[in-house]
Design an enzyme around this catalytic site. Structure first.
Site, PDB file in Angstrom:
ATOM      1  N   TYR A   1       0.860  -1.194   0.000  1.00 15.48           N
ATOM      2  CA  TYR A   1       0.000   0.000   0.000  1.00 15.48           C
ATOM      3  C   TYR A   1       0.888   1.233   0.000  1.00 15.48           C
ATOM      4  O   TYR A   1       1.857   1.286   0.767  1.00 15.48           O
ATOM      5  CB  TYR A   1      -0.883  -0.014   1.256  1.00 15.48           C
ATOM      6  CG  TYR A   1      -1.701   1.236   1.418  1.00 15.48           C
ATOM      7  CD1 TYR A   1      -2.978   1.324   0.873  1.00 15.48           C
ATOM      8  CD2 TYR A   1      -1.198   2.342   2.109  1.00 15.48           C
ATOM      9  CE1 TYR A   1      -3.725   2.483   0.999  1.00 15.48           C
ATOM     10  CE2 TYR A   1      -1.943   3.505   2.238  1.00 15.48           C
ATOM     11  CZ  TYR A   1      -3.208   3.564   1.677  1.00 15.48           C
ATOM     12  OH  TYR A   1      -3.952   4.711   1.801  1.00 15.48           O
TER      13      TYR A   1
ATOM     14  N   GLU B   1      -2.950   7.502  -4.379  1.00 19.25           N
ATOM     15  CA  GLU B   1      -2.831   6.203  -3.708  1.00 19.25           C
ATOM     16  C   GLU B   1      -2.566   5.099  -4.733  1.00 19.25           C
ATOM     17  O   GLU B   1      -3.196   5.056  -5.785  1.00 19.25           O
ATOM     18  CB  GLU B   1      -4.140   5.907  -2.969  1.00 19.25           C
ATOM     19  CG  GLU B   1      -4.128   4.605  -2.186  1.00 19.25           C
ATOM     20  CD  GLU B   1      -5.520   4.285  -1.621  1.00 19.25           C
ATOM     21  OE1 GLU B   1      -5.859   4.796  -0.538  1.00 19.25           O
ATOM     22  OE2 GLU B   1      -6.262   3.540  -2.282  1.00 19.25           O
TER      23      GLU B   1
END
Ligand code: ADP
Ligand code: MG
Length: 234
Positions: A113, A201
């Site tokens: 992530y 992201e």
């Protein structure tokens, strides 16, 4: 304002961030030629069919389908195009799938992530990474917060290599993958600044079985206020 994965990946590409590339279709008549184009171009039989909606959680909601053969890819594309996709991020009403992205299926060793946003409490940008990629980061934050590594970046000073090294170290990367990740993180920050995004992201950024670092997903949020400076994105 939100954009689709394939649009986010185009922006990443323009910043030199390695992405898992593919083709987007809106018309079911384009499905077979596009599947065959992806198979040929990426030298693969297996493709992944991905619904393009303005929400995440597609994997769990049935909007990301591994398709080992042409027939299965075609069936998955037909089912997905026009469907109403409900994920934990769309709300109960879901979102209609008007576009489908067809991409190569990758052999994944690890999913990470990565995200950048503004930390208002510190008036700095915060760059977060976690070895627990591919899953909901809220869950990681709640259950195993120590698995999220953060660095704070003064936007007036910019991102330095020590920031990127801390992030790559935190993910336990070594060798070429470590070096590549550092470059990717620095480019990701340039992209965040250059687009005036409020969130950038990548979840997941993956390490492939052949030790390549690739962005498999792309998420951007933009402040309406900054959009006049970015007519191309708007
Ligand atoms: P979402 O975040 O909306 O669920 P993602 O693009 O992150 O959608 O995909 C969800 C999961 O599907 C990823 O975490 C990954 O495990 C898998 N996946 C996505 N694209 C590919 C691909 N090209 N090859 C292999 N697996 C993939
Ligand atoms: Mg994702």
């Amino acid at each position: 304002m939100k954009i689709h994965e394939y649009q986010g990946k185009d922006i990443f590409k323009s910043y030199g961030i390695p992405i898992q590339d593919g083709y987007v279709i809106e018309d079911i008549n384009d499905a077979l030629p596009t599947i065959e184009k992806v198979q040929k171009e990426f030298n693969t039989k297996a493709v992944v069919v991905k619904a393009q909606i303005h929400a995440g959680g597609r994997g769990k909601g049935g909007g990301v389908k591994y398709s080992p053969t042409t027939d299965i890819a075609l069936k998955n594309t037909k089912e997905m195009l026009g469907m109403n996709l409900v994920t934990h991020q769309t709300g109960e009403e879901g979102q209609k799938v008007r576009k489908v992205y067809i991409t190569q299926a990758l052999d994944i060793k690890n999913e990470y992530y990565c995200a950048i946003t503004l930390d208002r409490s510190q008036t700095k940008d915060v760059f977060m990474v976690s070895s627990e990629g591919g899953v909901e980061i809220e869950k990681v934050a709640e259950e195993t917060p120590e698995k999220i590594i953060k660095v704070w970046i003064d936007p007036l000073v910019g991102m330095k290599s020590f920031h990127a090294m801390k992030l790559a170290n935190g993910l336990g990367l070594t060798g070429e993958a470590y070096k590549t990740a550092i470059k990717v993180f620095i480019k990701m920050y340039k992209c965040y600044m250059g687009t005036d995004a409020s969130i950038v992201e990548i979840n997941p950024l993956v390490l492939t079985e052949t030790d390549e670092i690739v962005a498999l997903d792309a998420k951007f949020n933009f402040d309406g206020n900054a959009m006049f400076r970015h007519k191309d994105i708007a």
